[in-house]
Enzyme design. Sequence first.
Site, PDB file in Angstrom:
ATOM      1  CG  ASN A  14      96.125  -5.866  15.334  1.00  0.00           C
ATOM      2  OD1 ASN A  14      96.339  -5.142  14.363  1.00  0.00           O
ATOM      3  ND2 ASN A  14      94.942  -5.963  15.914  1.00  0.00           N
ATOM      4  NE  ARG A  65      93.343  -2.164  37.378  1.00  0.00           N
ATOM      5  CZ  ARG A  65      92.831  -2.952  36.433  1.00  0.00           C
ATOM      6  NH1 ARG A  65      93.612  -3.605  35.612  1.00  0.00           N
ATOM      7  NH2 ARG A  65      91.529  -3.088  36.302  1.00  0.00           N
ATOM      8  CG  MET A  90      91.674  -7.226  25.604  1.00  0.00           C
ATOM      9  SD  MET A  90      91.622  -5.730  24.582  1.00  0.00           S
ATOM     10  CE  MET A  90      89.877  -5.429  24.597  1.00  0.00           C
ATOM     11  CG  HIS A 109      91.012   1.958  20.925  1.00  0.00           C
ATOM     12  ND1 HIS A 109      90.654   1.113  21.963  1.00  0.00           N
ATOM     13  CD2 HIS A 109      89.916   2.689  20.646  1.00  0.00           C
ATOM     14  CE1 HIS A 109      89.401   1.343  22.293  1.00  0.00           C
ATOM     15  NE2 HIS A 109      88.920   2.294  21.507  1.00  0.00           N
ATOM     16  CB  THR A 141      99.039   8.849  28.231  1.00  0.00           C
ATOM     17  OG1 THR A 141      97.635   8.734  27.936  1.00  0.00           O
ATOM     18  CG2 THR A 141      99.738   9.559  27.092  1.00  0.00           C
ATOM     19  CD  GLU A 143      92.497  10.574  29.690  1.00  0.00           C
ATOM     20  OE1 GLU A 143      91.422  10.761  29.130  1.00  0.00           O
ATOM     21  OE2 GLU A 143      93.367  11.441  29.797  1.00  0.00           O
ATOM     22  CG  ASP A 145      91.355   2.378  24.977  1.00  0.00           C
ATOM     23  OD1 ASP A 145      92.380   1.697  24.791  1.00  0.00           O
ATOM     24  OD2 ASP A 145      90.262   1.878  25.293  1.00  0.00           O
ATOM     25  CD  GLN A 173      91.938  -0.201   5.955  1.00  0.00           C
ATOM     26  OE1 GLN A 173      92.897   0.549   5.795  1.00  0.00           O
ATOM     27  NE2 GLN A 173      91.522  -1.024   5.016  1.00  0.00           N
ATOM     28  CD  GLU A 174      92.161  -3.268  14.831  1.00  0.00           C
ATOM     29  OE1 GLU A 174      92.980  -3.808  15.585  1.00  0.00           O
ATOM     30  OE2 GLU A 174      90.926  -3.298  15.056  1.00  0.00           O
TER      31      GLU A 174
HETATM   32  C1  GAR Z   1      91.822  -5.525  18.042  1.00  0.00           C
HETATM   33  O1  GAR Z   1      90.677  -5.113  17.343  1.00  0.00           O
HETATM   34  C2  GAR Z   1      92.416  -4.373  18.833  1.00  0.00           C
HETATM   35  O2  GAR Z   1      92.297  -3.145  18.180  1.00  0.00           O
HETATM   36  C3  GAR Z   1      91.564  -4.404  20.078  1.00  0.00           C
HETATM   37  O3  GAR Z   1      91.415  -5.769  20.353  1.00  0.00           O
HETATM   38  C4  GAR Z   1      91.448  -6.515  19.144  1.00  0.00           C
HETATM   39  C5  GAR Z   1      92.487  -7.593  19.296  1.00  0.00           C
HETATM   40  O4  GAR Z   1      92.480  -8.437  18.179  1.00  0.00           O
HETATM   41  N1  GAR Z   1      92.181  -3.689  21.152  1.00  0.00           N
HETATM   42  C6  GAR Z   1      91.517  -2.976  22.053  1.00  0.00           C
HETATM   43  O5  GAR Z   1      90.301  -2.920  22.082  1.00  0.00           O
HETATM   44  C7  GAR Z   1      92.376  -2.249  23.075  1.00  0.00           C
HETATM   45  N2  GAR Z   1      91.629  -1.254  23.766  1.00  0.00           N
HETATM   46  P1  GAR Z   1      93.714  -9.381  17.863  1.00  0.00           P
HETATM   47  O6  GAR Z   1      94.006 -10.143  19.171  1.00  0.00           O
HETATM   48  O7  GAR Z   1      93.246 -10.289  16.786  1.00  0.00           O
HETATM   49  O8  GAR Z   1      94.866  -8.508  17.449  1.00  0.00           O
END
Ligand code: GAR
Length: 215
Positions: A14, A65, A90, A109, A141, A143, A145, A173-174
Amino acid sequence: MKNIVILISGRGSNMEALIAARDAGTLPVNIAAVISNRPAAQGLETAARAGIATHYIDHKAFAGREAFDAALAECIDTFAPDLLILAGFMRILTPDFVRHYEGRLLNIHPSLLPSFPGLHTHQRALDEGVRIHGCTVHFVTAELDHGPVVIQAAVPVLDGDDESSLSARVLRQEHQIYPQAVRWFAEDKLTLVDGKVRLAAELRDDSLLRSPELR
Ligand code: GAR
């Protein structure tokens, strides 16, 4: 031009889509830095090759954290970002961290939120037998995701899909919707007002994408 900082944990595809859009001239932002919580994140190399400042802050070196998030925010704020982008980052973030970046913190997400927050979204979608799956860009936010939705893309779940084919369809699509959302923010067409997304009126119809496979 707006300053953005991107947080990653791994592959960084991404992030690459955002860099590619910037390079193509369709995303008018300055990518000030890419920061990872994992020293070995593949995306750090990609960012460095693109000439972007990279940092890692290893979460394992911190007792909790709060301490990690404080060190992370300190590093981020040296770049004075207008927008902070979670791109496969993550880590669960503390409420203080989220509050500090309120209205300028986006996440992507791999599901149509509020369905399937958390991990293993594609396998869970297959297990539930849903016919439509997808991805969501949202303001963050406290919470996990969760938060005001900016844009979603819908893809079909096809007969014979497995986790790998479905995640690849969603990922394509991302890579469309994240640069689009960031472009809107960069052009001052996207803001968060009283916890609600405010999008320029002419863009409302563009905030739901359908993948070509969805008839
Ligand atoms: C992506 O699919 C993103 O949507 C997901 O991790 C992947 C990272 O891929 N994110 C989550 O699950 C966050 N809750 P990338 O490192 O190739 O962008």
